[in-house]
Write a protein that holds these residues in place. Structure first.
Motif, PDB file in Angstrom:
ATOM      1  N   THR A   1      -3.061  -2.751  -9.170  1.00 38.53           N
ATOM      2  CA  THR A   1      -3.655  -3.304 -10.576  1.00 38.53           C
ATOM      3  C   THR A   1      -3.823  -1.679 -11.832  1.00 38.53           C
ATOM      4  O   THR A   1      -2.876  -1.287 -12.825  1.00 38.53           O
ATOM      5  CB  THR A   1      -4.160  -4.521 -10.948  1.00 38.53           C
ATOM      6  N   ALA A   2      -4.805  -1.460 -10.684  1.00 36.26           N
ATOM      7  CA  ALA A   2      -5.131  -0.228 -11.646  1.00 36.26           C
ATOM      8  C   ALA A   2      -4.066   0.614 -11.584  1.00 36.26           C
ATOM      9  O   ALA A   2      -3.322   1.634 -12.027  1.00 36.26           O
ATOM     10  CB  ALA A   2      -6.478   0.813 -10.975  1.00 36.26           C
ATOM     11  N   THR A   3      -3.411   0.547 -10.074  1.00 29.92           N
ATOM     12  CA  THR A   3      -2.120   2.040 -10.187  1.00 29.92           C
ATOM     13  C   THR A   3      -1.234   1.542 -11.152  1.00 29.92           C
ATOM     14  O   THR A   3      -0.544   2.515 -11.923  1.00 29.92           O
ATOM     15  CB  THR A   3      -1.676   1.971  -8.827  1.00 29.92           C
ATOM     16  N   ARG A   4      -0.734   0.281 -11.343  1.00 27.58           N
ATOM     17  CA  ARG A   4      -0.102  -0.689 -12.171  1.00 27.58           C
ATOM     18  C   ARG A   4       0.476   0.223 -13.551  1.00 27.58           C
ATOM     19  O   ARG A   4       0.814   0.522 -14.254  1.00 27.58           O
ATOM     20  CB  ARG A   4       0.684  -1.962 -12.062  1.00 27.58           C
ATOM     21  N   ALA A   5      -1.432  -0.055 -13.918  1.00 29.64           N
ATOM     22  CA  ALA A   5      -1.794   0.114 -15.215  1.00 29.64           C
ATOM     23  C   ALA A   5      -1.084   1.272 -15.751  1.00 29.64           C
ATOM     24  O   ALA A   5      -1.173   2.162 -16.946  1.00 29.64           O
ATOM     25  CB  ALA A   5      -3.002  -0.390 -15.478  1.00 29.64           C
ATOM     26  N   ALA A   6      -1.582   2.350 -14.540  1.00 30.77           N
ATOM     27  CA  ALA A   6      -1.399   4.006 -15.164  1.00 30.77           C
ATOM     28  C   ALA A   6      -0.190   4.424 -14.901  1.00 30.77           C
ATOM     29  O   ALA A   6       0.305   5.527 -15.594  1.00 30.77           O
ATOM     30  CB  ALA A   6      -2.219   4.188 -13.838  1.00 30.77           C
ATOM     31  N   VAL A   7       0.617   3.593 -14.284  1.00 30.88           N
ATOM     32  CA  VAL A   7       2.056   4.311 -14.426  1.00 30.88           C
ATOM     33  C   VAL A   7       2.777   3.572 -15.706  1.00 30.88           C
ATOM     34  O   VAL A   7       4.024   4.172 -16.299  1.00 30.88           O
ATOM     35  CB  VAL A   7       2.559   3.527 -13.472  1.00 30.88           C
ATOM     36  N   LEU A   8       2.493   2.535 -16.126  1.00 29.33           N
ATOM     37  CA  LEU A   8       3.164   2.147 -17.595  1.00 29.33           C
ATOM     38  C   LEU A   8       2.468   2.894 -18.702  1.00 29.33           C
ATOM     39  O   LEU A   8       2.884   3.118 -19.434  1.00 29.33           O
ATOM     40  CB  LEU A   8       2.070   0.482 -17.980  1.00 29.33           C
ATOM     41  N   ALA A   9       1.071   3.616 -18.521  1.00 31.69           N
ATOM     42  CA  ALA A   9       0.551   4.442 -19.782  1.00 31.69           C
ATOM     43  C   ALA A   9       1.130   6.312 -19.632  1.00 31.69           C
ATOM     44  O   ALA A   9       1.570   6.293 -20.508  1.00 31.69           O
ATOM     45  CB  ALA A   9      -1.070   4.506 -19.665  1.00 31.69           C
ATOM     46  N   ASP A  10       2.087   5.854 -17.982  1.00 36.43           N
ATOM     47  CA  ASP A  10       2.565   7.700 -17.635  1.00 36.43           C
ATOM     48  C   ASP A  10       4.059   7.123 -18.342  1.00 36.43           C
ATOM     49  O   ASP A  10       4.902   8.338 -19.086  1.00 36.43           O
ATOM     50  CB  ASP A  10       2.695   7.785 -16.691  1.00 36.43           C
ATOM     51  N   GLY A  11       4.152   6.130 -18.843  1.00 40.06           N
ATOM     52  CA  GLY A  11       5.516   5.690 -19.699  1.00 40.06           C
ATOM     53  C   GLY A  11       5.974   5.246 -20.863  1.00 40.06           C
ATOM     54  O   GLY A  11       6.713   4.239 -21.731  1.00 40.06           O
ATOM     55  N   THR A  12       4.259   5.760 -21.218  1.00 36.18           N
ATOM     56  CA  THR A  12       3.941   5.309 -22.985  1.00 36.18           C
ATOM     57  C   THR A  12       4.495   4.007 -23.048  1.00 36.18           C
ATOM     58  O   THR A  12       4.063   3.161 -24.056  1.00 36.18           O
ATOM     59  CB  THR A  12       5.035   5.627 -23.193  1.00 36.18           C
TER      60      THR A  12
ATOM     61  N   TYR B   1       0.302  -0.988  -0.370  1.00 35.74           N
ATOM     62  CA  TYR B   1       0.225  -0.126   0.353  1.00 35.74           C
ATOM     63  C   TYR B   1       1.087   1.426  -0.224  1.00 35.74           C
ATOM     64  O   TYR B   1       0.731   1.830  -0.526  1.00 35.74           O
ATOM     65  CB  TYR B   1      -1.448  -0.102   1.614  1.00 35.74           C
ATOM     66  N   ALA B   2       1.219   1.412   0.722  1.00 32.75           N
ATOM     67  CA  ALA B   2       2.774   2.611   0.713  1.00 32.75           C
ATOM     68  C   ALA B   2       3.514   2.773  -0.167  1.00 32.75           C
ATOM     69  O   ALA B   2       3.684   3.963  -1.035  1.00 32.75           O
ATOM     70  CB  ALA B   2       3.709   2.149   1.832  1.00 32.75           C
ATOM     71  N   LEU B   3       3.761   2.190  -0.844  1.00 29.14           N
ATOM     72  CA  LEU B   3       4.656   1.620  -3.067  1.00 29.14           C
ATOM     73  C   LEU B   3       3.386   2.224  -3.683  1.00 29.14           C
ATOM     74  O   LEU B   3       3.581   3.485  -4.378  1.00 29.14           O
ATOM     75  CB  LEU B   3       4.568   0.697  -3.392  1.00 29.14           C
ATOM     76  N   SER B   4       2.428   1.722  -3.135  1.00 32.67           N
ATOM     77  CA  SER B   4       0.836   2.841  -4.244  1.00 32.67           C
ATOM     78  C   SER B   4       0.841   4.235  -3.686  1.00 32.67           C
ATOM     79  O   SER B   4       0.585   4.621  -5.539  1.00 32.67           O
ATOM     80  CB  SER B   4       0.019   1.898  -3.974  1.00 32.67           C
ATOM     81  N   GLN B   5       1.059   4.391  -2.403  1.00 32.29           N
ATOM     82  CA  GLN B   5       0.775   5.630  -2.513  1.00 32.29           C
ATOM     83  C   GLN B   5       2.259   6.461  -3.340  1.00 32.29           C
ATOM     84  O   GLN B   5       1.921   7.666  -3.828  1.00 32.29           O
ATOM     85  CB  GLN B   5       0.799   5.976  -1.235  1.00 32.29           C
ATOM     86  N   GLN B   6       3.876   5.614  -3.140  1.00 31.09           N
ATOM     87  CA  GLN B   6       4.650   6.696  -3.694  1.00 31.09           C
ATOM     88  C   GLN B   6       4.791   7.013  -5.194  1.00 31.09           C
ATOM     89  O   GLN B   6       5.021   7.634  -5.415  1.00 31.09           O
ATOM     90  CB  GLN B   6       6.395   6.180  -2.886  1.00 31.09           C
TER      91      GLN B   6
END
Length: 823
Positions: A592-603, A550-555
């Motif tokens: 999963t939603a957090t990971r997907a958002a970050v992947l999209a940010d990184g194109t 959880y802390a990592l997802s917030q980070q």
């Protein structure tokens, strides 16, 4: 006979106490006319409270408090006055009064956060603020009484006030009001610990330690290691079961002791690096005292030997019994005495040996992360065992860990009906906290807050630091959701004190992650990042995998706001794959939603799309509604970045549901803004204007919402070719973005603002705005496009082509070199 000039009040015990006549004149007896408000009617004559004609059960003291507050609704009533009027004495604790007010509010569908009927007057008391239909106040009645006072006999003015004794406890019907609050999961890290840790015996106030003992106080908590077991294979559960039993017993003896799951996680994290945990220097830095339980079964007898190693010297204790649990308790008590602590002889409220055995077995399975095994153990037990209150509470913890929140609610509502605060206070408080955890995970913070308040009222006098720490933390989160951050931080300070008192490192880490969350809620990612990174270190050091995830997802969320996309991607790698870091299906989809958002940010759009499709097809439409909506919102942002306005329009339509508004109002507002942009792009400016109005209605929430609303209005005005009003609104939005000073917000506003400035040939202003976001042009396509637009307008063709190439690169899907795809 009572003394003359005094009134008689009947006490709950059936005894009588006297209240002076002067006190009675100050606190006149309730009127007999019914009071009608909202859907309720309170009748002092029949002592009944009805809702829509249906009689509600309310304890006598709660009824009297309610009647007295309504009667004196023209003013605030002091706590001492209310206690004297209702209880007829002054030694009633504030905790009991608070608990009574909680009961009243709950029966009226009110909470301590809403305060629609009874308002708390800080440092004074309470006041009734609900609307009463056609009933005089006491002040009006007293005025009428003055007119007839000379004709009335003195004895009539000093008639005894009779207070009925407390009836058998019945939990009033709950009428929760669900508010749309932010579901940041800010309590999750600590609540998971509480749900897993509630021990098998009801906690009593810790006894006073022997002040003359050599080891009266330790600077750091003790650490109990997994037990070494020499017994048949069906007793292997004692490895964790005895470990947790000893740790619990040490805590009951007022010795700071690290939670068992913290120790398990810590040992897993260090793995093979620990050859001798009893004497390991790294563990010595975390715990002054390390305890190794050893248990063996021979000749039909159990022997439990405890080897303890501290900074000064080592010691040991041993006990034998026909029962392993009994031997463990007796050995721990012997060790406590050597440490100068008085054992808790009562040991809390324990059930039969069969209950204790089942609790320890199920707890050991939970420590080993074997939730199915723990569930099976209880499911295979006899009906009598399954219905034991402590077993019911343990099963609720298992259901909470598994993400079955509906089952938690059903089970604990029934259990709480059986647990009276006066008789089962400690167990009731822990059941309340488990139920609060289920509400927190569903984004129902107001419901949870009411439970925290009741738990505090029950356990404050008992100095139950674990319950108080988590409850204060919960209240702080609810205050933060209401924007009352200064008060929220005070509550977190209280929580930290309580949790540090019992050496709860996990709880303290939970406080820290919430402080970081508060900064994110205030749109201050730069301030949030160091706090969250520290919380990550704390959870990692303790080996708390779910708290760490959880802390990592917030980070990662804070790093996204700072446009630190590579850092955010590396952060998500630490909690990926999600199923390796949590057994909770609900949390897996949030990660999963957090990971997907970050992947999209990184194109890395293809990988993000795989995760988002998985989220939509495999998650539960009802239980995971918020995560699914977040996924749709992330997919819409990705589509817009790639220039697909039609897909962005469709996806925002799927995302803008109540579940998203409740769980993530910031993402909801961003999605509204994106939808308005997509509508204009596809030629529907009229509907875009409607959305701008929706955002305008939220502008008063805070400076950030005002910024988003102003930006929507500016873009709409520009689309309507209203140049000057558009530029004025863009400037106001930029001023707000400057005050907030978040890179994500600065780029969000600067991109369309520079376009409008270039179009208006205001190149000097455009140059200033562009310079504000130039630092992120190499990592954010919007910032790169801003630079390209300005360079073209300035005639700097080489620089423009370079910026355009950078923008194109940042909007094309690609994989990081050398990194495998992990959908």
């Amino acid at each position: 006979m009572a003394a003359q000039g005094a009134d008689v009040c009947r006490m709950p015990s059936g005894k009588f106490a006297t209240v002076s006549a002067s006190a009675t004149s100050r606190y006149p007896m309730p009127m007999t006319a019914p009071y009608r408000f909202d859907h309720f009617e309170l009748d002092p004559a029949t002592r009944e409270l009805r809702e829509d004609g249906e009689r509600l059960t309310l304890p006598a003291r709660a009824f009297d408090c309610l009647a007295y507050l309504i009667q004196h609704r023209d003013r605030a009533v002091g706590r001492d006055e209310l206690i004297a009027a209702v209880w007829g004495r002054v030694e009633v604790s504030d905790a009991l009064l608070n608990h009574t007010i909680v009961k009243i509010r709950r029966s009226l569908g009110d909470t301590g956060n809403e305060q629609r009927t009874i308002r708390t007057v800080p440092r004074f008391g309470y006041r009734w603020i609900g609307v009463i239909d056609d009933a005089p106040t006491i002040a009006q009645s007293e005025k009428a009484n003055v007119e007839t006072a000379h004709a009335a006999p003195q004895s009539d003015r000093t008639a005894p006030v009779m207070v009925a004794s407390l009836p058998t406890y019945n939990r009033p019907r709950r009428q929760w009001l669900v508010l749309a609050l932010v579901a940041t999961c800010a309590l999750v890290a600590v609540i998971w610990r509480v749900a897993a840790q509630i021990n098998s015996s009801t906690v009593q106030p810790p006894p006073t330690a022997n002040a003359d003992a050599e080891h009266d106080a330790l600077a750091m908590p003790a650490l109990v290691l997994p037990a070494e077991v020499t017994a048949p294979d069906d007793w292997r559960w004692l490895r964790f079961g005895l470990m947790d039993l000893v740790a619990t017993r040490l805590r009951d003896g007022a010795l700071l002791t690290m939670p068992s799951e913290s120790v398990v996680g810590l040992l897993k994290q260090r793995g093979a690096r620990i050859d001798d945990p009893l004497h390991d220097p790294a563990l010595a830095k975390l715990a002054t005292l390390r305890v190794l339980p050893q248990v063996r079964f021979e000749h039909d007898r159990w022997t439990v030997h405890l080897e303890a190693f501290g900074t000064q010297r080592s010691m040991s204790a041993e006990a034998q019994s026909d029962d392993a649990i009994t031997a463990g308790r007796e050995a721990t008590d012997a060790l406590l005495r050597k440490l100068g602590h008085a054992p808790d002889i009562a040991g809390g409220v324990r059930g039969s040996p069969a209950v204790d055995d089942l609790l320890q077995r199920a707890g050991a399975a939970m420590l080993a992360d074997q939730l199915d095994e723990a569930r099976t153990l209880i499911g295979n037990a006899s009906a009598d065992l399954q219905h034991d209150p402590r077993i019911e509470q343990r099963m609720a913890q298992i259901e909470l860990r598994a993400g079955d929140y509906a089952a938690v609610e059903t089970r604990l509502h029934a259990l709480l009906d059986r647990l009276a605060p006066e008789r089962d206070g400690a167990l009731r408080a822990r059941a309340l906290m488990t139920l609060a955890a289920a509400y927190v995970r569903q984004g129902q913070q107001a419901k949870a807050a009411d439970l925290y308040e009741e738990a505090i009222a029950i356990r404050k006098d008992a100095a139950d630091h674990e319950v108080l720490g988590v409850a204060y933390l919960g209240r702080g989160v609810v205050l933060a959701q209401k924007g009352r951050f200064d008060e929220a931080i005070v509550e977190l300070s209280r929580a930290r004190i309580e949790l540090e008192t019992i050496g709860d490192g996990l709880g303290v880490a939970g406080v820290d992650v919430n402080l970081g969350d508060f900064q994110l809620m205030r749109h201050r990612p730069a301030d949030a990042l160091p706090i969250l990174r520290n919380a990550v270190r704390e959870f990692a050091q303790l080996g708390a995998r779910e708290g760490l995830a959880y802390a990592l997802s917030q980070q990662a969320s804070a790093e996204r706001e700072m446009l630190e996309f590579p850092a955010a991607l590396a952060t998500t790698q630490r909690f990926w794959p999600a199923d390796a870091h949590t057994n909770n299906l609900r949390m897996r989809w949030t990660l999963t939603a957090t990971r997907a958002a970050v992947l999209a940010d990184g194109t890395r759009f293809d990988e993000a799309d795989v995760l988002l499709r998985q989220l939509q097809t495999e998650s539960d439409p009802q239980n995971d509604a918020a995560a699914r909506a977040q996924g749709q919102a992330r997919a819409a942002a990705s589509a817009w970045l790639r220039g697909d306005a039609d897909s962005a329009l469709q996806l925002t339509g799927n995302a803008l549901v109540p579940a998203l508004k409740d769980a993530d109002p910031v993402l909801y507002a961003r999605s509204l803004l994106l939808r308005s942009q997509a509508l204009r792009q596809t030629g529907n400016s009229a509907d875009a204007d409607v959305i701008a109005g929706q955002l305008r209605a939220q502008a008063a929430v805070d400076d950030w919402h005002s910024m988003i609303a102003m930006l929507a209005e500016a873009e709409q005005a520009r689309a309507m070719r209203q140049r000057e009003p558009a530029l004025e609104k863009f400037a106001l939005a930029m001023q707000s973005a400057e005050r907030i000073n978040s890179p994500e917000d600065l780029v969000t506003v600067a991109a369309p603002y520079v376009d409008a400035l270039v179009e208006a040939s205001q190149l000097d202003t455009a140059r200033a705005v562009s310079g504000r976001v130039a630092a992120w042009a190499d990592r954010d396509a919007r910032a790169a496009t801003v630079q390209a637009r300005l360079f073209r307008a300035l005639g700097q063709e080489d620089a423009a082509r370079k910026a355009e190439a950078s923008a194109a690169r940042l909007t094309q899907g690609r994989k990081a070199e050398g990194e495998p795809v992990r959908p």
